[in-house]
Each structure stands twice: as structure tokens, then as C-alpha cells.
Write a protein that holds these residues in place. Structure first.
Motif, PDB file in Angstrom:
ATOM      1  N   GLY A  42      13.717 -36.213 -13.578  1.00 19.19           N
ATOM      2  CA  GLY A  42      12.694 -35.177 -13.533  1.00 19.19           C
ATOM      3  C   GLY A  42      11.818 -35.157 -14.768  1.00 19.19           C
ATOM      4  N   ARG A  43      11.670 -36.331 -15.415  1.00 15.35           N
ATOM      5  CA  ARG A  43      10.852 -36.466 -16.617  1.00 15.35           C
ATOM      6  C   ARG A  43      11.293 -35.518 -17.735  1.00 15.35           C
ATOM      7  NH1 ARG A  43       4.817 -38.277 -14.769  1.00 15.35           N
ATOM      8  NH2 ARG A  43       5.518 -39.790 -13.234  1.00 15.35           N
ATOM      9  N   ALA A  44      12.607 -35.382 -17.863  1.00 18.32           N
ATOM     10  CA  ALA A  44      13.180 -34.526 -18.903  1.00 18.32           C
ATOM     11  C   ALA A  44      14.380 -35.230 -19.528  1.00 18.32           C
ATOM     12  CB  ALA A  44      13.615 -33.185 -18.324  1.00 18.32           C
ATOM     13  N   CYS A  45      14.558 -35.068 -20.838  1.00 15.48           N
ATOM     14  CA  CYS A  45      15.700 -35.644 -21.547  1.00 15.48           C
ATOM     15  C   CYS A  45      16.993 -35.094 -20.946  1.00 15.48           C
ATOM     16  CB  CYS A  45      15.614 -35.302 -23.030  1.00 15.48           C
ATOM     17  SG  CYS A  45      17.070 -35.793 -24.002  1.00 15.48           S
ATOM     18  N   ALA A  46      17.955 -35.971 -20.690  1.00 14.82           N
ATOM     19  CA  ALA A  46      19.222 -35.565 -20.082  1.00 14.82           C
ATOM     20  C   ALA A  46      20.036 -34.662 -20.994  1.00 14.82           C
ATOM     21  CB  ALA A  46      20.039 -36.808 -19.729  1.00 14.82           C
ATOM     22  N   VAL A  47      19.759 -34.670 -22.301  1.00  8.12           N
ATOM     23  CA  VAL A  47      20.546 -33.892 -23.256  1.00  8.12           C
ATOM     24  C   VAL A  47      19.798 -32.632 -23.711  1.00  8.12           C
ATOM     25  CG1 VAL A  47      21.678 -33.934 -25.520  1.00  8.12           C
ATOM     26  CG2 VAL A  47      21.736 -35.952 -24.044  1.00  8.12           C
ATOM     27  N   THR A  48      18.521 -32.784 -24.071  1.00  8.35           N
ATOM     28  CA  THR A  48      17.785 -31.666 -24.675  1.00  8.35           C
ATOM     29  C   THR A  48      16.819 -30.985 -23.722  1.00  8.35           C
ATOM     30  OG1 THR A  48      15.930 -33.035 -25.423  1.00  8.35           O
ATOM     31  CG2 THR A  48      17.875 -32.909 -26.865  1.00  8.35           C
ATOM     32  N   ASP A  49      16.568 -31.579 -22.562  1.00  8.17           N
ATOM     33  CA  ASP A  49      15.579 -31.089 -21.600  1.00  8.17           C
ATOM     34  C   ASP A  49      14.149 -31.204 -22.130  1.00  8.17           C
ATOM     35  OD1 ASP A  49      15.247 -30.138 -18.959  1.00  8.17           O
ATOM     36  OD2 ASP A  49      14.781 -28.142 -19.684  1.00  8.17           O
ATOM     37  N   GLU A  50      13.937 -32.050 -23.135  1.00 10.53           N
ATOM     38  CA  GLU A  50      12.595 -32.301 -23.649  1.00 10.53           C
ATOM     39  C   GLU A  50      11.737 -32.926 -22.556  1.00 10.53           C
ATOM     40  OE1 GLU A  50       9.375 -32.450 -25.400  1.00 10.53           O
ATOM     41  OE2 GLU A  50      10.961 -31.939 -26.832  1.00 10.53           O
ATOM     42  N   ALA A  86       7.876 -38.934 -25.920  1.00  3.92           N
ATOM     43  CA  ALA A  86       9.087 -38.909 -26.733  1.00  3.92           C
ATOM     44  C   ALA A  86      10.317 -39.380 -25.969  1.00  3.92           C
ATOM     45  CB  ALA A  86       9.332 -37.488 -27.259  1.00  3.92           C
ATOM     46  N   LEU A  87      10.166 -39.735 -24.688  1.00  2.85           N
ATOM     47  CA  LEU A  87      11.315 -40.053 -23.850  1.00  2.85           C
ATOM     48  C   LEU A  87      11.418 -41.550 -23.586  1.00  2.85           C
ATOM     49  CD1 LEU A  87      10.993 -37.157 -21.248  1.00  2.85           C
ATOM     50  CD2 LEU A  87      12.275 -37.193 -23.391  1.00  2.85           C
ATOM     51  N   GLU A  88      12.648 -42.028 -23.517  1.00  2.00           N
ATOM     52  CA  GLU A  88      12.905 -43.445 -23.285  1.00  2.00           C
ATOM     53  C   GLU A  88      14.061 -43.607 -22.303  1.00  2.00           C
ATOM     54  OE1 GLU A  88      11.661 -44.849 -27.836  1.00  2.00           O
ATOM     55  OE2 GLU A  88      13.749 -44.981 -27.161  1.00  2.00           O
ATOM     56  N   ALA A  89      14.017 -44.673 -21.541  1.00  2.00           N
ATOM     57  CA  ALA A  89      15.097 -44.982 -20.598  1.00  2.00           C
ATOM     58  C   ALA A  89      16.166 -45.802 -21.318  1.00  2.00           C
ATOM     59  CB  ALA A  89      14.548 -45.754 -19.399  1.00  2.00           C
ATOM     60  N   ALA A  90      17.376 -45.259 -21.375  1.00  2.00           N
ATOM     61  CA  ALA A  90      18.492 -45.942 -22.030  1.00  2.00           C
ATOM     62  C   ALA A  90      19.474 -46.450 -20.979  1.00  2.00           C
ATOM     63  CB  ALA A  90      19.203 -44.979 -22.977  1.00  2.00           C
ATOM     64  N   LEU A 110      16.430 -40.283 -22.352  1.00  2.00           N
ATOM     65  CA  LEU A 110      16.776 -39.633 -23.616  1.00  2.00           C
ATOM     66  C   LEU A 110      15.568 -39.520 -24.526  1.00  2.00           C
ATOM     67  CD1 LEU A 110      20.107 -41.526 -24.440  1.00  2.00           C
ATOM     68  CD2 LEU A 110      19.866 -39.269 -23.388  1.00  2.00           C
ATOM     69  N   ARG A 111      15.565 -38.469 -25.325  1.00  2.00           N
ATOM     70  CA  ARG A 111      14.580 -38.378 -26.397  1.00  2.00           C
ATOM     71  C   ARG A 111      14.804 -39.562 -27.331  1.00  2.00           C
ATOM     72  NH1 ARG A 111      15.114 -32.885 -29.307  1.00  2.00           N
ATOM     73  NH2 ARG A 111      16.405 -34.134 -30.713  1.00  2.00           N
ATOM     74  N   SER A 112      13.740 -40.080 -27.903  1.00  2.00           N
ATOM     75  CA  SER A 112      13.831 -41.344 -28.635  1.00  2.00           C
ATOM     76  C   SER A 112      14.848 -41.304 -29.772  1.00  2.00           C
ATOM     77  CB  SER A 112      12.451 -41.737 -29.178  1.00  2.00           C
ATOM     78  OG  SER A 112      11.933 -40.725 -30.028  1.00  2.00           O
ATOM     79  N   ASP A 113      14.948 -40.181 -30.502  1.00  3.19           N
ATOM     80  CA  ASP A 113      15.918 -40.133 -31.604  1.00  3.19           C
ATOM     81  C   ASP A 113      17.350 -40.135 -31.078  1.00  3.19           C
ATOM     82  OD1 ASP A 113      15.479 -37.587 -30.517  1.00  3.19           O
ATOM     83  OD2 ASP A 113      15.966 -36.556 -32.385  1.00  3.19           O
ATOM     84  N   ILE A 114      17.591 -39.459 -29.952  1.00  2.00           N
ATOM     85  CA  ILE A 114      18.933 -39.454 -29.369  1.00  2.00           C
ATOM     86  C   ILE A 114      19.257 -40.822 -28.780  1.00  2.00           C
ATOM     87  CG2 ILE A 114      20.376 -38.405 -27.580  1.00  2.00           C
ATOM     88  CD1 ILE A 114      18.874 -35.810 -28.041  1.00  2.00           C
ATOM     89  N   HIS A 115      18.237 -41.473 -28.223  1.00  2.00           N
ATOM     90  CA  HIS A 115      18.432 -42.834 -27.715  1.00  2.00           C
ATOM     91  C   HIS A 115      18.909 -43.753 -28.839  1.00  2.00           C
ATOM     92  CE1 HIS A 115      16.524 -46.534 -25.504  1.00  2.00           C
ATOM     93  NE2 HIS A 115      17.832 -46.637 -25.654  1.00  2.00           N
ATOM     94  N   ARG A 116      18.298 -43.617 -30.005  1.00  2.00           N
ATOM     95  CA  ARG A 116      18.693 -44.461 -31.132  1.00  2.00           C
ATOM     96  C   ARG A 116      20.143 -44.167 -31.557  1.00  2.00           C
ATOM     97  NH1 ARG A 116      16.401 -47.796 -34.721  1.00  2.00           N
ATOM     98  NH2 ARG A 116      17.128 -47.828 -36.873  1.00  2.00           N
ATOM     99  N   LEU A 117      20.508 -42.890 -31.605  1.00  2.00           N
ATOM    100  CA  LEU A 117      21.887 -42.521 -31.928  1.00  2.00           C
ATOM    101  C   LEU A 117      22.854 -43.074 -30.879  1.00  2.00           C
ATOM    102  CD1 LEU A 117      21.361 -38.798 -33.015  1.00  2.00           C
ATOM    103  CD2 LEU A 117      21.873 -40.734 -34.527  1.00  2.00           C
ATOM    104  N   PHE A 118      22.456 -42.998 -29.627  1.00  2.42           N
ATOM    105  CA  PHE A 118      23.289 -43.498 -28.535  1.00  2.42           C
ATOM    106  C   PHE A 118      23.513 -45.000 -28.669  1.00  2.42           C
ATOM    107  CE2 PHE A 118      23.629 -45.188 -24.164  1.00  2.42           C
ATOM    108  CZ  PHE A 118      24.745 -44.491 -23.726  1.00  2.42           C
TER     109      PHE A 118
END
Length: 273
Positions: A208-216, A221-225, A244-252
Motif C-alpha cells: 500500500g505504498r507504506a513502510c511495513a515498520v513505520t507506515d511512512e 524514502a521507501l525501498e523494496a527489500a 522499508l524506509r531507506s534507513d531501516i532497509h540499511r539496518l535490515f
């Protein structure tokens, strides 16, 4: 079994036919969403030249999915597989086509276009082009659905399969796109992997075009991981994806956070050091 014949821009066709080893392409629509409601993943989409360019069937791809998305995101997902060598050229192509349709609506990058995403595309050389449908009427300017088990649909599908088999036979070290045992079977039975671009837009739509963790919801700012990395055998499948939001994607990707079987997102490592 359905298929669709789509009138194809010659510049799009000429550019992509000059590229090698394409696993996917984006057949975009400048006027916005016109979903392929009669197609299932794996159904053939045939490329037909305009009447002034001869009207022949010159190639095909296999339907993966449809998405309505912004021009900039289509470029990020597919790049030159949109049928243009660079971002600037792609934007100008969209802008020119939209102006012809009376759709001048400000920044072209932010416009929504329809993306018919196709896997395993094939572009035939002129010597192998196929006669266009005998029942094609001049007023048809975009496309037409066909039953591939009878009439003109069956003829076009049969001749395209012959060319695919011929291409596979002369491509050293490559497997046929359609195995001989399935040559006259249902095209949907031949499983085709999603490419990177299709994966990107499919995951974006699935969440739904929203970050799975933050709902951004800010798309830039969103990327497919991938839950399981591609290098470890994780495929470009929606079930293997997270938005995921790009910073969370990097952490992941670096193992600081992860996903449990019950869909929790715990921290795996300390953020310090």
C-alpha cells in the motif's frame, strides 16, 4: 486462453530490440491507468507496429502485473528497460506523448503513468516479423484482446512460439523460453521469475505504498527489500519482499533488525559500535 496485441511505439521497440539479455521491460501508457483486466500472469502480450510502420507483429513479452505509478518511480524501477537510454530522454518522451493527448499537467516526473510490466521479452528481427491480425480495424489505436486457441489469435501465438523456439535453438548455452514438451500447452504454465523492476513496483503496491515498520508514505524514502537476499537464493517474489524506509532497509541488510516467522521486527544487534 487470452492474449493481447498492443500497438507499439517504434522508438520504444527499436531501442529495446538493440539491448541484450533483457529479463523484463515496462510497456508504459502515458495517459495513466488502463489495467489489463483480462490477463493473468504469464499470458502473452504481442508488440504490433503502427500501420505506417507496416503493422506487423514484431515481438512479445509475458504479462507479469500492472501498476499505476509516478514517472520518476518507473524510471528508478526499470531504467533503460522503459525504452529510453537515460532519465532525461524518458521524461521528455512522456511529456511529448502527454501533450499530444492534451495532458499538460505540470512536472512530468510526478505524473502517474500506467505500467504494463512484462517478463521474458523477445524482439524479432525484421525477417521474422509476423503478419498483423487480418481482422484488425484501423480505428483500433491501442490494442485488442484475442483468444489464442482460435482464429487470428491462434495463428499469431503459433508463429510467435515458432520464433521463440528458433531463437532458443541458436542461442548457445541458453535454455528455451518455452520447453519443447510445453510448446503447445498453456503459456501460463511456464513460470517466469520477476525481474528487479517488477519486484520493486510489485512490493510497493503490495504494501500500500507504506513502510511495513513505520507506515511512512513518502515514496522517495521507501525501498523494496528482500527478506532472503538474492545472493542466497532469495527470488524476486512479492512473498520475499518488504517495503522499508531507506534507513531501516540499511539496518535490515546489515543485520541490526530482522523479521521473525510471526512477522515481528526485533533488533538483532546493538546500534552502538
Amino acid at each position: 486462453m487470452p492474449g493481447v496485441v498492443l500497438v507499439t511505439d517504434k522508438n520504444w521497440f527499436d531501442f529495446l530490440s538493440s539491448q541484450k539479455d533483457l529479463d523484463e521491460v515496462n510497456f508504459w501508457q502515458p495517459a495513466g491507468p488502463r489495467p489489463m483486466k483480462q490477463l493473468d500472469p504469464g499470458d502473452p502480450v504481442f508488440f504490433k507496429h503502427h500501420k505506417q510502420d507496416g503493422g506487423a507483429i514484431a515481438g512479445l513479452g509475458f504479462y507479469a502485473r500492472f501498476s499505476s505509478t509516478q514517472v520518476w518511480l518507473a524510471w528508478e524501477a526499470f531504467g533503460p528497460k522503459n525504452g529510453a537510454p537515460d532519465e532525461h530522454t524518458f521524461f521528455r518522451l512522456i511529456e511529448t506523448r502527454q501533450r499530444k493527448l492534451g495532458l499538460d499537467r505540470g512536472r512530468v516526473e510526478d505524473h502517474e503513468i500506467g505500467c504494463i510490466m512484462l517478463s521474458a521479452p523477445a524482439f524479432f528481427p525484421p525477417s521474422q516479423w509476423i503478419r498483423g491480425p487480418d481482422d484488425w480495424a484501423d480505428p483500433i489505436v491501442t490494442g485488442k484482446y484475442y483468444d489464442l486457441e482460435s482464429g487470428e489469435g491462434a495463428r499469431i501465438w503459433r508463429e510467435c512460439r515458432d520464433r521463440l523456439m528458433s531463437q532458443a535453438a541458436v542461442a548457445e548455452g541458453k535454455r528455451p523460453l518455452i520447453p519443447p514438451s510445453e510448446r503447445y500447452g498453456e503459456p501460463g504454465l511456464v513460470r517466469r521469475r520477476l525481474g528487479q523492476g517488477i519486484f520493486r513496483l510489485a512490493v510497493t503496491d503490495a504494501y500500500g505504498r507504506a513502510c511495513a515498520v513505520t507506515d511512512e508514505h513518502s515514496l522517495p524514502a521507501l525501498e523494496a527489500a528482500r527478506i532472503k537476499p538474492y545472493t542466497d537464493g532469495g527470488e524476486h517474489e512479492v512473498a520475499n519482499g518488504l517495503l522499508l524506509r531507506s534507513d531501516i532497509h540499511r539496518l535490515f541488510d546489515h543485520g541490526y533488525v530482522g523479521v521473525t516467522p510471526d512477522y515481528r521486527f526485533p533488533c538483532q544487534r546493538s546500534f552502538e559500535g
